[in-house]
Design a protein around this motif. Sequence first.
Motif, short mmCIF file in Angstrom:
data_model
loop_
_atom_site.label_atom_id
_atom_site.label_comp_id
_atom_site.label_asym_id
_atom_site.label_seq_id
_atom_site.Cartn_x
_atom_site.Cartn_y
_atom_site.Cartn_z
N UNK A 1 112.77 -27.78 -86.94
CA UNK A 1 112.90 -29.23 -87.12
C UNK A 1 114.37 -29.57 -87.03
N UNK A 2 114.71 -30.60 -86.25
CA UNK A 2 116.10 -31.03 -86.10
C UNK A 2 116.20 -32.48 -86.58
N UNK A 3 117.33 -32.81 -87.23
CA UNK A 3 117.45 -34.10 -87.91
C UNK A 3 118.67 -34.91 -87.43
N UNK A 4 118.71 -35.43 -86.23
CA UNK A 4 119.83 -36.30 -85.85
C UNK A 4 119.85 -37.55 -86.74
N UNK A 5 121.05 -37.98 -87.09
CA UNK A 5 121.19 -39.14 -87.98
C UNK A 5 122.23 -40.09 -87.39
N UNK A 6 122.02 -41.39 -87.62
CA UNK A 6 123.02 -42.36 -87.21
C UNK A 6 123.12 -43.49 -88.22
N UNK B 1 117.31 -41.57 -89.59
CA UNK B 1 117.21 -40.15 -89.31
C UNK B 1 116.01 -39.90 -88.40
N UNK B 2 116.28 -39.32 -87.25
CA UNK B 2 115.23 -38.91 -86.33
C UNK B 2 114.86 -37.46 -86.65
N UNK B 3 113.58 -37.18 -86.67
CA UNK B 3 113.13 -35.81 -86.88
C UNK B 3 112.39 -35.32 -85.64
#
Length: 468
Positions: free
Chosen positions: A346-351, A444-446
Amino acid sequence: MRTKVVAALVALVMLPANFALAQTAGPAALSPEQAREQAREENAYAIGLQAYLWGYPLRYYALSSPKAVAVGGAFLNDFRKYTELKTAKDRFVVTPNNVTIDAYAELDLTAEPVVLVVPPLAEQRWYIVQIGDSFDEITRNIGGTKGPQPGVYVVTGPDFAGAVPGDMTQIKSRTKIGVAAVRILAKGNADLPHAVEAQKGFRLMPLAAYLRQGLAYVPPEPRQQMAIYDGKAPADLRALDELGFAMSKRLPASADSDDSLVASFRQVGLSVGKGFEWQALDEPTRRGLARAISAGDKIIDSKWAAAGVTVNGWKYTFAGGRAGYDAGLRAALAKYELGAQLSDQVLYPNTGVDARGETLTGERKYVLHFEAGQLPPVSVFWNMAMYASDMLFVENEFGRYSIGSTTDGLRKNPDGSLTILIQKDRPADTANWLPAPAGGFNLTMRFYGPETPILDGSYRLPGMMRVP
């Protein structure tokens, strides 16, 4: 391994320490006593900085875990499941537009191992069981991209020396307190009851209870509580006192002699056996330790700022769950991304900014637009959650806290593209709407099961576009 850890930490701290020596040394020669005091202060600074960075996750868990258990966010040696959680904030990404239903537990391995039962599911359904230690490192993943892995597992602490009964699979933890989480896919509202039923089969219990009663075991009431820190150290040394408390509760007593890094901390009054003996420290040592704590916080923030990559305002970090010998990075992940999964799961890009680099706020309207064929390449699903500055869900009357590939009724445009609307006011068409709060927020995109284009950098999310 311990030699590498010591070497890496020494390399990290010696430059600041030597710089401090150069800065504090004046043109006049120091007296012998002044030189000895300065040496004690710099020695304390160097060792204290090592300890502070190395122990930051340990300390963070020791302070936060008892509170989580006390308020019902997690149970001790048993999963706190979906049906037992009270609010949307408790449920993390579990909302009326369900993505996963999650269960959380603290594992107390001090007295005996804990058994984890992973059931065979009646129907194919993605899940992952995450076992971690108090250093915020992944100890074991069960399921996820590996597919179903039913069976009986036993999590053992660092003091365990017995044989594992029967055909149980052993999972070794280097700390006496660990964490466990189960995440199960729920494909929309209609699927939620089925996901809840599947979750019921995942069980935790003490080893002795499992051997006596098996799955008939019922946890006692009231639930067991965890020790809470109640120290009296001065404010400028409190962080190390908290670390001493964490070490005494979460590390084996043998670490004071068997682990060369831990053993070195005794020079500044820090040990597993006695915690932090700050009362016995002289003034130069206290000054060095206070400086170390202050410098440590700056290093942690700078490590986070430099971690991963930022593209179109989205920050990607790939070291979650496995920072290795980089104590500063591991501390930064614990502070800003506690409990993160391995990036291949699981990867968690955040902005927190739009495509112009301006802070996201409910005073404006935004869209996240995916061109046709440019949806996130994942093997399972993707989901974007809305958070306030405290990283908790933002309550809204519509009852939607996240949006993604499993959201009921999500609609593509006629050309195959997809546009998600992020704003405070309810639009006429709510199918693709993610409600925003009145003030600042972040997203947060998962990516569940991120595929190669995400992991090698060839695919990146588009930026958040402001709507006039």
